[in-house]
Enzyme design. Structure first.
Site, PDB file in Angstrom:
ATOM      1  N   LYS A  61       0.846  -1.210   0.000  1.00 17.92           N
ATOM      2  CA  LYS A  61       0.000   0.000   0.000  1.00 17.92           C
ATOM      3  C   LYS A  61       0.875   1.252   0.000  1.00 17.92           C
ATOM      4  O   LYS A  61       0.612   2.209  -0.730  1.00 17.92           O
ATOM      5  CB  LYS A  61      -0.946  -0.015   1.216  1.00 17.92           C
ATOM      6  CG  LYS A  61      -2.062  -1.037   1.049  1.00 17.92           C
ATOM      7  CD  LYS A  61      -2.822  -1.320   2.338  1.00 17.92           C
ATOM      8  CE  LYS A  61      -3.799  -2.478   2.111  1.00 17.92           C
ATOM      9  NZ  LYS A  61      -4.460  -2.946   3.336  1.00 17.92           N
TER      10      LYS A  61
ATOM     11  N   GLN B 270      -4.473  -1.430   9.565  1.00 18.62           N
ATOM     12  CA  GLN B 270      -4.384  -2.782   8.998  1.00 18.62           C
ATOM     13  C   GLN B 270      -4.969  -3.797   9.982  1.00 18.62           C
ATOM     14  O   GLN B 270      -4.581  -3.837  11.153  1.00 18.62           O
ATOM     15  CB  GLN B 270      -2.914  -3.113   8.684  1.00 18.62           C
ATOM     16  CG  GLN B 270      -2.731  -4.421   7.950  1.00 18.62           C
ATOM     17  CD  GLN B 270      -3.371  -4.446   6.569  1.00 18.62           C
ATOM     18  OE1 GLN B 270      -3.216  -3.517   5.797  1.00 18.62           O
ATOM     19  NE2 GLN B 270      -4.109  -5.505   6.265  1.00 18.62           N
TER      20      GLN B 270
ATOM     21  N   ASP C  39     -10.931   3.088   3.920  1.00 19.02           N
ATOM     22  CA  ASP C  39     -11.198   1.652   3.810  1.00 19.02           C
ATOM     23  C   ASP C  39     -12.706   1.397   3.695  1.00 19.02           C
ATOM     24  O   ASP C  39     -13.131   0.305   3.319  1.00 19.02           O
ATOM     25  CB  ASP C  39     -10.667   0.929   5.060  1.00 19.02           C
ATOM     26  CG  ASP C  39      -9.490   0.010   4.737  1.00 19.02           C
ATOM     27  OD1 ASP C  39      -9.287  -0.284   3.553  1.00 19.02           O
ATOM     28  OD2 ASP C  39      -8.795  -0.392   5.695  1.00 19.02           O
TER      29      ASP C  39
END
Ligand code: NAP
Length: 284
Positions: free
Chosen positions: A53, A97, A120
């Protein structure tokens, strides 16, 4: 005739070029789009995802900050970091994460992220916005699957779509996005008695289970579009999806490979969401 491939790498390159252009335009106006990636603990798979990422941000001209913490970080300390990132004007998107260490309540942490920075798309506000058809960040994986359908000119409107899996991050938002695009949607899960009965009627199948060979050729309608979200390992340790790729390729009209399908699209849509967050913050 064997199915045509939906190439997630090629589509990602195209979309990331657009992201890079938008990032350059914003940067020229004095707003460098920024993503904060927060990693707690030493899960090796998470470390790889996070590295990918951060690299994708750099490749597209986005600023990124990687905050790495020991697994002993307390929930209160993590919440304090999220609050600081919420207030940081150089950061437009925040990604924590998952999974988090067991002593940290992931739900509480996600809810602490400002919905304006929830790139997200996991915050309840984002999920609610999707549910009621309001603007908001869409979870990256199902958003990427929708882009794949668009790229091959398949509109879900009037189609029967079957989603296998009902997780909050893939299955449910996938079903909502397909519904919003006017598909008739069936959601299957581990308690669905006859999965094949449903998938055989589907014009579009999205498999998001996490088990190899959940979808085999005999379960697919000829010409259907098959999107494989699953990420598994075969007996030789090679990455594979939920779909029996060789068999289903002989029946389906379109199919995504694993690797090179949904995986790269997920990161691409994270970049798209981050650019969108930065543009909104800049009043564009
Ligand atoms: P998850 O939270 O474990 O959900 C799996 C879903 O599959 C559950 O809803 C489960 O049903 C259902 N299921 C399990 N066995 C089934 C069966 N035999 N038949 C029908 N449904 C069944 O997983 P997830 O987070 O959604 O991820 C799914 C897969 O996608 C995983 O392999 C993951 O690694 C992969 N993934 C890939 C990407 C990417 O970028 N490519 C992104 C995210 C996830 P119940 O609800 O009844 O338990």
């Amino acid at each position: 005739m064997p199915a045509q491939l939906i190439d997630g790498n090629a589509l990602s390159r195209q979309l990331r070029a657009e992201v890079a252009e938008r990032a350059a335009a914003l940067t020229a106006r004095g707003v460098r789009p920024g993503l904060a990636v927060v990693l707690v603990g030493d899960n090796p798979a998470s470390a790889v995802y996070v590295r990918n990422k951060v690299k994708a941000c750099a490749d597209s001209g986005l600023h990124s900050v990687l905050e790495k913490y020991e697994a002993t970080l307390t929930e209160a300390e993590l919440l304090a970091r999220i609050e600081a990132l919420n207030d940081d004007p150089a950061i437009h998107g925040i990604l924590v994460q998952l999974p988090l260490p067991a002593h940290i309540d992931a739900h509480k942490v996600i809810e602490a992220i400002s919905p304006d920075k929830d790139v997200d798309g996991f915050h309840v506000a984002s999920a609610g916005a999707l549910m009621v058809g309001q603007p908001g960040f869409r979870p990256c994986t199902p958003y990427g699957c929708m882009k794949m359908l668009e790229s091959i000119g398949v509109s879900p409107k009037g189609k029967h779509a079957v989603v296998i899996g009902r997780s909050n991050i893939v299955g449910k938002p996938m079903a909502m996005l397909l519904l919003a695009a006017n598909a008739t949607v069936t959601v299957c899960h581990s308690a669905t008695p006859d999965l094949a009965h449903h998938t055989r009627q589907a014009d579009i199948v999205v498999a998001a289970v996490g088990k190899r060979n959940v979808l085999t050729a005999d379960m697919v309608k000829p010409g259907a579009v098959v999107i494989d979200v699953g990420m598994n390992r075969d007996d030789a340790g090679k990455l594979c999806g939920d779909v029996d790729f060789a068999g289903v390729s002989e029946v389906a009209g379109w199919i995504t490979p694993v690797p090179g399908g949904v995986g790269p699209m997920t990161i691409t849509m994270l970049l798209v969401n981050t650019i969108e967050a930065a543009e909104r913050a800049a009043g564009i």
